[in-house]
Design a protein around this motif. Structure first.
Motif, short mmCIF file in Angstrom:
data_model
loop_
_atom_site.label_atom_id
_atom_site.label_comp_id
_atom_site.label_asym_id
_atom_site.label_seq_id
_atom_site.Cartn_x
_atom_site.Cartn_y
_atom_site.Cartn_z
N GLU A 25 18.87 -46.19 -62.83
CA GLU A 25 17.86 -46.95 -63.48
C GLU A 25 18.57 -47.83 -64.48
O GLU A 25 18.18 -49.14 -64.54
CB GLU A 25 16.82 -45.95 -64.05
N GLN A 28 19.91 -50.62 -62.86
CA GLN A 28 19.03 -51.64 -62.39
C GLN A 28 18.62 -52.54 -63.55
O GLN A 28 18.39 -53.76 -63.40
CB GLN A 28 17.87 -51.06 -61.73
N ASP A 32 20.52 -56.87 -61.87
CA ASP A 32 19.50 -56.91 -60.70
C ASP A 32 20.09 -57.27 -59.55
O ASP A 32 20.37 -58.16 -59.01
CB ASP A 32 18.04 -57.91 -61.08
N SER A 55 14.81 -45.76 -56.17
CA SER A 55 15.46 -46.93 -57.12
C SER A 55 16.64 -47.64 -56.27
O SER A 55 17.32 -48.37 -56.39
CB SER A 55 15.88 -46.22 -58.31
#
Length: 136
Positions: A25, A28, A32, A55
């Motif tokens: 996470e 991310q 991106d 994810s």
């Protein structure tokens, strides 16, 4: 420069990391890009798999078994994928014999995919199977 993608594997089993989902996470949030996890699948239970699939962009399971059949944890993952097209499209299972364990990720191992070539829907060691190709 920005990466095109990020692959998590490690010099051990990445699913041993207690904060793996949080790490993904964080990655991310920072950038991106597609994230892939490579695991042997031995620690994948339903909860871990479901958490990761929320994810990850790709999950590659190197399934090591001398009979070239999915281990019990991987069979469970395949059952979960059967009912979820999104998970199925993001999951790849690679069947390998235990003797083919790659101990040199620097690229000199005799069975590395670039030398053997991935063999979609093939037979035998080193063959790559998208999850829908295997029946648990």
């Amino acid at each position: 420069p920005r990466p095109d993608s990020i692959t998590l594997s490690g010099s051990g089993e990445p699913t041993l990391h207690a904060g793996l989902e949080a790490l993904i996470e964080d990655i991310q949030s920072a950038c991106d890009v597609p994230i892939t996890l490579i695991t042997n699948g031995s620690l994948l239970d339903r909860e871990t798999f479901e958490g990761l699939m929320g994810s990850l962009d790709k999950l590659i399971i190197d399934n090591y078994s001398d009979d070239l059949k999915p281990i019990s944890q991987v069979r469970e993952v395949l059952k979960l994928c059967k009912g979820n097209d999104k998970w199925r499209s993001k999951t790849v299972v690679v069947l390998r014999k235990k003797s083919e364990f790659r101990n040199n990720r620097a690229g000199r191992a005799p069975n590395r995919p670039s030398e053997r070539g991935p063999a979609p829907f093939g037979d035998g060691p080193g063959a790559w199977y998208p999850a829908p190709a295997l029946d648990p």
